[in-house]
Design an enzyme around this catalytic site. Structure first.
Site, short mmCIF file in Angstrom:
data_model
loop_
_atom_site.label_atom_id
_atom_site.label_comp_id
_atom_site.label_asym_id
_atom_site.label_seq_id
_atom_site.Cartn_x
_atom_site.Cartn_y
_atom_site.Cartn_z
N LYS A 1 3.81 -3.57 -1.84
CA LYS A 1 3.33 -4.73 -2.62
C LYS A 1 4.47 -5.31 -3.46
CE LYS A 1 -0.75 -4.85 -0.95
NZ LYS A 1 -1.69 -3.80 -0.92
C1 LIG Z 1 -3.03 -3.25 -0.59
C2 LIG Z 1 -4.41 -3.75 -0.57
C3 LIG Z 1 -5.48 -3.09 -1.20
C4 LIG Z 1 -5.37 -1.79 -1.94
O1 LIG Z 1 -4.57 -0.91 -1.34
P1 LIG Z 1 -4.05 0.49 -1.91
O2 LIG Z 1 -3.13 0.88 -0.80
O3 LIG Z 1 -5.22 1.36 -2.04
O4 LIG Z 1 -3.34 0.30 -3.20
C5 LIG Z 1 -6.73 -3.68 -1.17
N1 LIG Z 1 -6.92 -4.85 -0.59
C6 LIG Z 1 -5.93 -5.54 0.03
C7 LIG Z 1 -6.23 -6.86 0.62
C8 LIG Z 1 -4.64 -5.02 0.06
O5 LIG Z 1 -3.66 -5.70 0.67
#
Ligand SMILES: *Cc1c(COP(=O)(O)O)cnc(C)c1O
Length: 399
Positions: free
Chosen positions: A221
């Site tokens: 992210k």
């Molecule tokens: C990254 C993401 C999440 C949460 O992901 P984690 O890997 O649990 O931190 C939730 N929704 C979307 C759309 C994502 O891209």
């Protein structure tokens, strides 16, 4: 040269022109860990405060609230956990339905399912890849009826207890329209803002348009805490509730162990928060670099026939988390060979997620028409988007 070969070579050339020559395989998105990430992490190691108590958690939460303009932020172990708690504290219960896009990372539907609720999929719009207001309106006018306890799906008899919008690849969704529809049907609105830290809709940070929202700090992210997430809200009561539930519902006391409900241990460890606190300090720099990179790609791809780059929506500032190319419908069948060529040429590129209504565990869920979702899923690919690929990055980072 076939049209697929032409498209591949022009796409590779466009990427090369935008980011310049690269020595190594170019990853889709790699983190930037500033000097303070080392400093703060070392502080955790030196003091022994590596786990879920420690001052970086609070520091990170405060910085995050400030960075997003939210009243409160509650840090969690990951974004999925944050999202699950968002649904829980807004009243999603066993046997309910939650409306969400089928085109999302699987975590959106998993979080709904962990509340023993059922995802209900609606279509997305091609311009933003998030819930299409018209699709939502027509779906609700078909299935929604007023019940004793809120809006009910007349076809399944289940309560529709939330609508969850996801800001895809960092581009803000159509918030005005979606919020208005939620109000009309009196359904709580939640944002899966996992991908949109640093993205604004009409000057207001995404994640502030519903009761609560979730962000993610997973490794890929825009900033990462290794693994991590947070719940954002302007409502102090909900924030307190989120904090309580993510920290085993322990009643504050100097030495006594007392817990007053069934809860989770979803608290972010201090060492992860230290990484996050350091990266939040450079978020504006990261956003500038990503904006520059997106601009360079847009310039290059405006000259390639057969693909469009997903553009920043009007009235929005996107964090440009992942740059997305959309193949024209008549080139849809070229996706996999294009991905092969790009990855072979040294650029890590990926298709968008398989729509969730096509996954075994979610194929039986209620849904409206999903034509756009299916079409987009065959044509969308992400190209390398790390901030340090922007030419201006080196100059900025050296400051
Ligand atoms: C990254 C993401 C999440 C949460 O992901 P984690 O890997 O649990 O931190 C939730 N929704 C979307 C759309 C994502 O891209």
């Amino acid at each position: 040269m076939t049209s697929i070969e032409r498209l591949s070579s022009e796409t590779i050339a466009a990427i090369e022109n935008a980011i310049g020559p690269q020595q190594e395989y170019v990853l889709l998105h790699r983190p930037y860990l500033p000097p303070n990430a080392w400093k703060y992490t070392k502080e955790c190691l030196d003091t022994g405060w590596v786990s879920s108590a420690g001052s970086f958690v609070t520091r990170f939460e405060e910085k995050l609230a400030k960075a997003t303009g939210c009243q409160r932020a509650v840090a969690t172990v990951n974004g999925t956990a944050a999202l699950e708690v968002c649904f829980h504290i807004t009243g999603v219960r066993e046997g309910d339905e939650v409306i969400c896009p089928s085109l999302s990372f699987v975590a959106t539907a998993n979080a709904i399912s962990h509340c023993q609720a059922v995802p209900h999929f609606v279509d997305v719009s091609e311009s933003r890849l998030s819930i299409c207001p018209d699709a939502l309106r027509s779906r609700l006018s078909k299935v929604a009826k007023s019940g004793a306890d809120g809006t009910v799906n007349r076809e399944t008899g289940r309560r529709i207890s939330a609508i969850c919008l996801m800001h895809c690849f960092g581009h803000p969704g159509e918030l005005d329209d979606i919020v208005e529809i939620c109000k009309k049907y009196d359904i709580p609105f939640i944002e899966d803002a996992a991908e949109s830290l640093g993205s604004y809709y009409q000057g207001k940070h995404t994640g502030r348009f519903g009761k609560v929202s979730a962000v993610s700090f997973n490794g890929n992210k825009i900033i990462t805490t290794g693994g991590g997430g947070a719940i954002l809200t302007d409502d102090h009561e909900l924030a307190d509730r989120a904090k309580h539930l993510t920290t085993t519902a322990k009643v504050p006391h100097k030495w006594e162990f007392r817990h007053d409900e069934i809860a989770w241990n979803f608290r972010m460890p201090n060492v992860n928060a230290a990484l996050g606190a350091a990266q939040l300090e450079v978020l504006p720099k990261l956003l500038n670099a990503k904006r520059e990179l997106a601009g360079l790609y847009a310039e290059q791809f405006s000259q390639v026939d057969g693909v469009q780059m997903l553009a920043e929506p009007a009235d929005c500032r996107s964090n440009h988390w992942l740059n997305c190319l959309m193949l024209d419908p008549n080139h849809g069948s070229a996706r996999d060979s294009l991905l092969e060529s790009l990855n072979r040429a040294g650029y890590q590129c990926r298709p968008v997620w398989q729509p969730m209504h096509q996954l075994d565990m979610y194929s039986g869920c209620p849904r409206g028409p999903v034509d756009q979702t299916e079409s987009i899923s065959r044509r969308a690919i992400n190209i390398p988007s790390s901030a340090d690929l922007a030419p201006g990055w080196l100059a900025e980072a050296a400051e």
